[in-house]
Structure formats: structure tokens, C-alpha cells
Design a protein around this motif. Structure first.
Motif, PDB file in Angstrom:
ATOM      1  N   ILE A   9       0.871  -1.166   0.156  1.00 58.26           N
ATOM      2  CA  ILE A   9      -0.033  -0.138  -0.173  1.00 58.26           C
ATOM      3  C   ILE A   9       0.793   1.233  -0.116  1.00 58.26           C
ATOM      4  O   ILE A   9       0.446   2.179  -0.705  1.00 58.26           O
ATOM      5  N   HIS A  14       0.115   8.036  -5.547  1.00 64.83           N
ATOM      6  CA  HIS A  14      -1.057   8.835  -5.543  1.00 64.83           C
ATOM      7  C   HIS A  14      -1.565   9.336  -7.043  1.00 64.83           C
ATOM      8  O   HIS A  14      -0.736   9.372  -7.775  1.00 64.83           O
ATOM      9  N   MET A  20      -6.753  17.500 -10.315  1.00 63.46           N
ATOM     10  CA  MET A  20      -7.764  17.692  -8.948  1.00 63.46           C
ATOM     11  C   MET A  20      -8.012  19.311  -8.865  1.00 63.46           C
ATOM     12  O   MET A  20      -8.668  19.679  -7.909  1.00 63.46           O
ATOM     13  N   ASN A  83     -19.791   3.868  -9.406  1.00 68.60           N
ATOM     14  CA  ASN A  83     -19.467   5.171  -9.083  1.00 68.60           C
ATOM     15  C   ASN A  83     -18.696   5.520  -9.958  1.00 68.60           C
ATOM     16  O   ASN A  83     -17.149   5.642  -9.515  1.00 68.60           O
ATOM     17  N   ASN A  86     -14.504   3.738 -12.439  1.00 69.12           N
ATOM     18  CA  ASN A  86     -13.347   3.500 -11.311  1.00 69.12           C
ATOM     19  C   ASN A  86     -13.829   2.412 -10.523  1.00 69.12           C
ATOM     20  O   ASN A  86     -13.108   1.324 -10.358  1.00 69.12           O
ATOM     21  N   GLU A  90     -12.418  -1.480  -9.860  1.00 69.60           N
ATOM     22  CA  GLU A  90     -12.155  -2.123  -8.411  1.00 69.60           C
ATOM     23  C   GLU A  90     -13.001  -3.106  -8.220  1.00 69.60           C
ATOM     24  O   GLU A  90     -12.335  -4.103  -7.832  1.00 69.60           O
ATOM     25  N   PHE A 113      -5.327   4.497 -13.912  1.00 65.89           N
ATOM     26  CA  PHE A 113      -6.084   3.934 -12.737  1.00 65.89           C
ATOM     27  C   PHE A 113      -5.962   2.355 -12.407  1.00 65.89           C
ATOM     28  O   PHE A 113      -5.940   1.837 -11.580  1.00 65.89           O
ATOM     29  N   VAL A 120      -3.307  -1.771  -5.373  1.00 63.96           N
ATOM     30  CA  VAL A 120      -3.986  -1.722  -4.065  1.00 63.96           C
ATOM     31  C   VAL A 120      -4.368  -3.175  -3.710  1.00 63.96           C
ATOM     32  O   VAL A 120      -4.342  -3.926  -2.342  1.00 63.96           O
ATOM     33  N   ARG A 225     -20.012  11.260 -11.807  1.00 59.86           N
ATOM     34  CA  ARG A 225     -19.287   9.793 -11.708  1.00 59.86           C
ATOM     35  C   ARG A 225     -20.241   8.645 -11.794  1.00 59.86           C
ATOM     36  O   ARG A 225     -20.710   7.930 -11.014  1.00 59.86           O
ATOM     37  N   GLN A 244     -19.927  -1.602  -2.832  1.00 58.35           N
ATOM     38  CA  GLN A 244     -20.694  -0.607  -1.959  1.00 58.35           C
ATOM     39  C   GLN A 244     -22.156  -0.495  -2.212  1.00 58.35           C
ATOM     40  O   GLN A 244     -22.549   0.131  -2.948  1.00 58.35           O
TER      41      GLN A 244
ATOM     42  N   ASN B  83     -17.240   8.428  -0.348  1.00 59.06           N
ATOM     43  CA  ASN B  83     -18.364   8.358  -0.769  1.00 59.06           C
ATOM     44  C   ASN B  83     -19.237   7.710   0.267  1.00 59.06           C
ATOM     45  O   ASN B  83     -19.521   6.501   0.118  1.00 59.06           O
ATOM     46  N   GLU B  87     -17.478   4.116   2.084  1.00 55.90           N
ATOM     47  CA  GLU B  87     -15.854   4.039   1.248  1.00 55.90           C
ATOM     48  C   GLU B  87     -14.925   3.991   2.265  1.00 55.90           C
ATOM     49  O   GLU B  87     -13.756   3.652   2.124  1.00 55.90           O
ATOM     50  N   GLU B  90     -14.432   0.830   3.532  1.00 49.33           N
ATOM     51  CA  GLU B  90     -13.390   0.050   2.624  1.00 49.33           C
ATOM     52  C   GLU B  90     -11.828   0.350   2.755  1.00 49.33           C
ATOM     53  O   GLU B  90     -11.046  -0.333   2.541  1.00 49.33           O
ATOM     54  N   LYS B  94      -8.793  -1.808   3.035  1.00 49.81           N
ATOM     55  CA  LYS B  94      -7.899  -2.037   2.036  1.00 49.81           C
ATOM     56  C   LYS B  94      -6.521  -1.820   2.419  1.00 49.81           C
ATOM     57  O   LYS B  94      -5.744  -2.576   2.354  1.00 49.81           O
ATOM     58  N   ALA B  95      -6.387  -0.614   3.309  1.00 50.22           N
ATOM     59  CA  ALA B  95      -5.118  -0.247   3.675  1.00 50.22           C
ATOM     60  C   ALA B  95      -4.443  -1.249   4.682  1.00 50.22           C
ATOM     61  O   ALA B  95      -3.188  -1.360   4.741  1.00 50.22           O
ATOM     62  N   SER B 237      -2.960   9.812   5.414  1.00 44.27           N
ATOM     63  CA  SER B 237      -2.204   9.805   4.316  1.00 44.27           C
ATOM     64  C   SER B 237      -2.201   8.281   3.238  1.00 44.27           C
ATOM     65  O   SER B 237      -2.221   8.125   2.079  1.00 44.27           O
ATOM     66  N   PHE B 238      -1.878   7.601   4.269  1.00 46.11           N
ATOM     67  CA  PHE B 238      -1.719   5.936   3.733  1.00 46.11           C
ATOM     68  C   PHE B 238      -3.116   5.554   3.243  1.00 46.11           C
ATOM     69  O   PHE B 238      -3.275   5.097   2.116  1.00 46.11           O
ATOM     70  N   ARG B 241      -4.202   6.584  -0.128  1.00 44.63           N
ATOM     71  CA  ARG B 241      -3.608   6.071  -1.300  1.00 44.63           C
ATOM     72  C   ARG B 241      -4.605   4.690  -1.909  1.00 44.63           C
ATOM     73  O   ARG B 241      -4.477   4.259  -2.939  1.00 44.63           O
ATOM     74  N   THR B 242      -5.551   4.488  -1.050  1.00 41.53           N
ATOM     75  CA  THR B 242      -6.453   3.271  -1.652  1.00 41.53           C
ATOM     76  C   THR B 242      -7.971   3.836  -1.979  1.00 41.53           C
ATOM     77  O   THR B 242      -8.703   3.288  -2.348  1.00 41.53           O
ATOM     78  N   LYS B 243      -7.801   5.236  -2.140  1.00 39.36           N
ATOM     79  CA  LYS B 243      -9.205   5.813  -2.493  1.00 39.36           C
ATOM     80  C   LYS B 243      -9.393   5.857  -4.044  1.00 39.36           C
ATOM     81  O   LYS B 243      -8.341   6.222  -4.579  1.00 39.36           O
ATOM     82  N   GLN B 244     -10.807   5.815  -4.399  1.00 41.21           N
ATOM     83  CA  GLN B 244     -10.782   5.992  -5.700  1.00 41.21           C
ATOM     84  C   GLN B 244     -10.579   7.556  -5.935  1.00 41.21           C
ATOM     85  O   GLN B 244     -11.370   8.252  -5.434  1.00 41.21           O
ATOM     86  N   PRO B 245     -10.155   8.060  -6.824  1.00 42.64           N
ATOM     87  CA  PRO B 245     -10.141   9.515  -7.251  1.00 42.64           C
ATOM     88  C   PRO B 245     -11.571  10.014  -7.793  1.00 42.64           C
ATOM     89  O   PRO B 245     -12.114   9.121  -8.383  1.00 42.64           O
ATOM     90  N   PHE B 246     -11.919  10.927  -7.396  1.00 42.96           N
ATOM     91  CA  PHE B 246     -13.195  11.524  -7.499  1.00 42.96           C
ATOM     92  C   PHE B 246     -14.271  10.826  -7.085  1.00 42.96           C
ATOM     93  O   PHE B 246     -15.296  10.665  -7.959  1.00 42.96           O
ATOM     94  N   SER B 247     -13.964   9.880  -6.055  1.00 46.23           N
ATOM     95  CA  SER B 247     -15.185   9.020  -5.428  1.00 46.23           C
ATOM     96  C   SER B 247     -16.231   9.908  -5.080  1.00 46.23           C
ATOM     97  O   SER B 247     -17.422   9.202  -4.799  1.00 46.23           O
ATOM     98  N   VAL B 248     -16.302  11.264  -4.673  1.00 43.63           N
ATOM     99  CA  VAL B 248     -17.247  12.084  -4.241  1.00 43.63           C
ATOM    100  C   VAL B 248     -17.611  12.910  -5.157  1.00 43.63           C
ATOM    101  O   VAL B 248     -16.789  13.818  -5.580  1.00 43.63           O
TER     102      VAL B 248
END
Lengths: 354, 354
Positions: A9, A14, A20, A83, A86, A90, A113, A120, A225, A244, B83, B87, B90, B94-95, B237-238, B241-248
Motif C-alpha cells: 500500500i 497517489h 484535482m 460510481n 473506477n 475496483e 487508474f 492496491v 461519476r 458498496q 463516498n 468508502e 473500505e 484495503k489499507a 495519508s496512507f 492511497r487506497t481511495k478512488q479518485p473523484f469518488s465523491v
């Protein structure tokens, strides 16, 4: 505290932060392959109707599935909503996790991605360089071994805009062991004009093929999304177990369903893209600049070894494009086809910089 | 095709389908612990302003993080946006994935998603039965072994509405080995009136504690799916790294930011909840029905061995509550505190059925 996080991980990159940023009105934003037009009045109107219900959990996923299924003459059970694509990427990785059969093959370059997400979930990623800016299915096939679990194809390919054709795809799919999941991400498919673009959806019932599509590009809903996947029903049911609940929100569901039915908007978008493409081809030829002909809503321009500097100078003039250095294409910039006004503005600024 | 899916995934339960229904106006919906009031005019107005930008990828996550951080006097790096809290749950899993240290401990009953998600990521889940309808932190501590990686606490506890108090939490956190992540899901915290409710956020910098909060309940945005996590900056921060970009999405970000600043709306919601709670307590005592006093926006009523049938009969009268059979509480129904009109309607129908 002694809490440790796996090296796996820690090494996940990033997501590129450049994507962004938020920009003010007046900027010419040609960097993220977005649709240049706001959603249609029909979509806005459907969203307005839903606003008073936002205190309730999202409903309407079944209706969106049914509408998507009907548009492809499929059954609702062959459709998954995510969502953004992406989440579907996943879900494929989550469902396919395996202690030893954990190889993923992707094209290089391709959408960032795939690799981030695969890492991950502990997959080992092999990359196949493009040939003539196109996914090389032959070289990709040669990399398959007993560990290969998933292959991510991107057609048209982001960031090159090229496609692989029906015949090559057909041969490829028939030659792959059927214990490997082939994920065909067709985020930009609506823009493809080449009549040899694969009919990939016709493969989903006979082969382990999942096709991903999105409302973020041609349908103009990147801000909401919504992606969807098409595949064999029992496979989709397994994938859904890793989803989810309520991952696609009320506004996203209703906007996507309305956008799908709004054929006039889609027609306008595709016509604008075609016109923009022709304008760019002609103008760049006039400037003796090389470009990669595209089947998407973006394309590569070879501006030379100063591509990074040119990108920064465009930025200073409030024109946003993507430098391709991170994709191993350091002579290139990727430019989204915008409105004719945006396209013209970009060319004017570029001319002054060259 | 020979594509196989791990038994692990095959055994993941589907999320209860009862929550997925959409209902027409006129129904009394007291089944999903939603806020009974639509979003405030301020939220609606902010959303309207964002509609023309939906063709662009979401921006504004940094601004929402900053606003949340400021509201707790934290730094933006101590905040994660998800999200929905789903999320964030999760992301923690994941981490924290680990080949051998893969135990998760949860309370039983508790929010269904902890177990579903933990199974998807290959964790082994141990459950600790509640004592007197409350999370039993002492019994929970006794279940910890060298494999324990994560503990999910839910405070107030869904579905019982009870809390564990500051003193018990403090002792618990101090006694746990600090290589175990403690996730405290406080989705309903805003409703808690008990002054002994733990100040859990004060633990995040000294202990491996992450606190989850949401805009789905007191802030009335269940349809938009925005949760947030508060924790130590390097840990966050760790996780990121497991987050989907733009998930919200765009609408969710702007609505949450506006809702956070709308103190009048929150005040109205909390007052309505308090009033509804007192109405229910008094009325149920008059009917000689047992209930579990609550610190949330829902509570349990002991209607007896016919609880399942009563739930169905309420449904036939367009009143929706949750039968607790699936949670091992087969004499109970869980009822969300609604508007006074909804509360009264529920009581009227219930009276006729008893």
C-alpha cells in the motif's frame, strides 16, 4: 503508535494531483477529456425534481440498469452500475483477487487508474508498450502466463486516441485462456467514427469479457461519476457482491437515466467533436505539426522536446492541456477537443509559443 | 467459460434488498434512519449553482476537507472524505489488508456493512454480543488476539441506539495493543444527548483511532453519500492511497460543505428528534410497550413474537419500519424518529394492529 501499513500500500502512487485543480470561468480547459458542454436542460430538470428527496438513501439503480440494458437489447442482470468506471474497475479486481493467480496485464501507456487499483489489491502488473501508438494485442498475448488473472484493454486508448479493430479483437479474445477476465474499457467509444471499431458487447455471453462504458464523456456527466459494465449475468452477480451499497448517488442515477434518453444532446456532442477534430487536423497540418489521428474526444500533438515548457506556458495563458511526460511521451501534449471557441483559443496561444 | 471467483467472494452476503426500494409520496418511511426533512434552501441553492459544471470532473474536495477540519480545530491532513462512510470503511480495510494478521472484531448486532466489507477483503470476523443492548467493550477486549487487525465500534450503536460512555472508551483505548486500528463509526453522534458521550476525536493523535462521521443523518444528505474520517495525518495519508479518485461527486461536495455551515438546519433537526423521542417514550409507556432508550434518531420497540407480522401489516398500511429478526432481535422493530406527523401516523397504525 505501532500500526503498520503494508509496503504494498505504501508504494501505491497517489493519483496525479494535476487533475484535482478547480479553475475559474474563463480558463480553456482541454486537459481532462471532458465534454465541453454543460448537461442538457432535460438532465438539469430531472435533477431539480430529485433535490427535495436527498434526505433519503438513493433509489433508482434498478431503473437505470433496466434503461441501459434496453438500449443494448440486454437483460438488466447483465448490467452493473458504478460510481464512475473506477468503481467497476475496483469491483473486477476485488472479485478476482487470488493468492497466486494474481497477474494483470495492461497497455503502456494507458489510463493511470488500472495500475494504481491493481497494486492496491496486490496484483502484479505487466505492461505492454504500444506499437505505433496503438495497443499491441499480439505482444500482449505473448505476455500471458499461468499467473495472468485480468487484462485491461482501453479502446479507444487514453492517452493516444487510437483503437484496435474488430478483427484483431476477435482473434485476441478467441486465443485467450478462458480463465482470464478481459476488461474492455470503452469510455470513449461513442466518439469512434471508424466502422471497424469492435462490437465487443457481442462477446460478453460467450467469453469472459466485460465491457465498461461511462456517462462521464459523451454524456457530459464527469462531475456525477456514473459508469456501467456489461457482462455475463452470473459473473455480474459475483462482481456485485463486492460493490458498496448506494455507491451511486440519487442525483447521479437520475441524471444518467435522463442523459441516456436524450439523443439530441448526444448528437450535438458527437457533431461538435467531429467538427473540432477536422479543424485541428487542418490547422495543425498548416502549422506542420505532427498529431495522432484520434477516435476519441482528445488527441496527441507532437510539439517536440519543449512539450513540458509549452504546457506550462499555455497554463500561464489560462489554457490547460496535458503534458505526456509521465506517460513516456515527452514530445507530446494531449489536447481535449473542446468547443470551437476553445479549440481556436488554444491554437492561437500555441501559435504564439512556437 | 472457466473463470472462477474465490469462495471468499461467493460467500459475501448481498446487502439487504429491503433498503433498496423506492417509495411514492404518502408513505411513512421510518425504516432507514434517514433525516425526515429535505435539505435546507441553502443547500439546494448551492447545488443549483453547480449544475452547469457537471461536465467537469469534481473539484472541491480540498475545500470540504478544510471546512471539516476547521469545525473540529484539526488540520486538513487529518480529514478524509468518502463516498459515504462505506468508502471510508473500505479504505480502512484495503489499507490494513495483511496475509496473517487479518482479524476483525465487531459488535453483534451492528451496522451490516462492516462484516460484508471485511469478508470481501479476506478478513476473519469475530462478533461480540451486546450486553443490555450495548456494545460490551470488556468482552470485546477479551476477544483480541495476535491476529486482530481492526476493531469496528459503532457509537451510538445501530440498531439499538445505545452508547458506550467516555470512561469506558478511555479505558478500552488505553488497554488495546497499538498495532490494532480502532474505527469508531459515529454516524449518529450529533443526536446523542448524553453528556458522557466520548470525546473520541481527542484520541486520534495519540492512539490508532479513526473516527467516522457522515452527512447522511443529522445533515440530511443520505441521497448524496458523503462521509468523513478523522485521524492522525500520516495514517490518513496512507488510507488515501487506497481511495478512488473523484469518488465523491460535485453535487455531494458542494452540498456537504453548505450543510456543514447551516447551523439553523442542524438545530431544527436535533430539536425535532428530541421532541419525537419524548413523544414516543410517553406514548409507548401509555401503551405498556417496552422500548430501548436511544441516543440516536431511531430506537427499538419490543412488540413481541409477532414483530415480523406486525412489520408486514404496517407495510400494508404504507408505514415502513425495520423488523430486527435478521439482527437476532426477533421481538423487536427498529423505528426511525420522523416528523411529528409521521410519528403520530405510525403510532395510530400500530395501536390498531396490537
Amino acid at each position: 503508535m505501532k500500526l503498520t501499513v503494508d509496503e504494498k500500500i505504501k508504494n501505491v502512487p497517489h493519483y496525479p494531483k494535476a487533475m484535482m485543480y478547480g479553475f475559474e470561468d474563463g480558463w480553456t480547459i482541454l486537459s481532462s477529456n471532458e465534454n465541453p458542454f454543460p448537461p442538457s436542460p432535460k438532465v438539469i430538470s430531472a435533477v431539480l425534481d430529485a433535490l427535495p428527496t436527498l434526505n433519503r438513501y438513493p433509489g433508482g439503480e434498478a431503473e437505470l440498469k433496466a434503461a441501459i440494458a434496453a438500449s443494448y437489447s440486454l437483460e438488466a442482470g447483465q448490467v452493473l452500475i458504478g460510481n464512475g468506471s473506477n468503481e467497476l474497475i475496483e469491483m473486477c479486481l476485488k472479485a478476482m483477487q487470488h493468492p497466486t493467480k494474481n497477474g494483470v496485464i495492461i497497455s503502456e501507456p494507458s489510463f493511470a487508474f488500472y495500475q494504481i487499483a491493481a497494486q492496491v489489491y496486490g496484483f502484479e502488473v505487466k505492461k505492454v508498450p504500444v506499437t505505433d501508438m496503438s495497443v499491441d494485442l499480439t505482444k500482449l498475448k505473448d505476455l500471458i502466463d499461468e499467473k495472468t488473472r485480468l487484462i485491461f484493454l482501453n479502446n479507444p486508448l487514453n492517452p493516444t486516441g487510437t483503437i484496435f479493430e474488430e478483427k484483431a479483437f476477435d482473434e485476441f479474445v478467441r486465443s485467450i485462456p478462458d480463465d482470464i477476465l478481459i476488461v474492455v474499457d470503452e469510455a470513449y467509444a461513442e466518439f469512434a467514427e471508424n466502422t471497424s471499431f469492435p462490437q465487443s458487447i457481442q462477446y460478453i455471453n460467450s467469453f469472459p469479457v466485460i465491457v465498461l462504458r461511462t456517462f462521464s464523456k459523451a454524456y457530459g456527466l464527469a462531475g456525477l461519476r456514473v459508469g456501467y459494465g456489461l457482462g455475463e449475468a452470473s459473473l455480474m452477480s459475483f462482481l456485485e457482491r463486492t460493490k458498496q451499497p448506494f455507491s451511486v448517488n440519487t442525483i447521479a442515477l437520475i441524471a444518467a437515466r435522463t442523459a441516456l434518453s436524450d439523443k439530441d444532446y448526444l448528437k450535438k456532442i458527437l457533431e461538435n467533436n467531429k467538427k473540432g477534430k477536422q479543424f485541428f487536423y487542418k490547422t495543425l497540418e498548416g502549422l506542420s505539426l505532427e498529431y495522432v489521428p484520434t477516435e476519441a474526444n482528445f488527441f496527441l500533438i507532437k510539439v517536440g522536446p519543449e512539450a513540458g515548457t509549452i504546457t506550462k506556458k499555455l497554463f500561464d495563458k489560462e489554457v490547460l492541456v496535458r503534458f505526456m511526460g509521465a506517460y513516456g511521451l515527452s514530445d507530446y501534449i494531449r489536447v481535449t477537443i473542446g468547443t470551437m471557441e476553445e479549440n481556436t483559443r488554444f491554437i492561437e496561444v500555441l501559435k504564439k509559443l512556437l
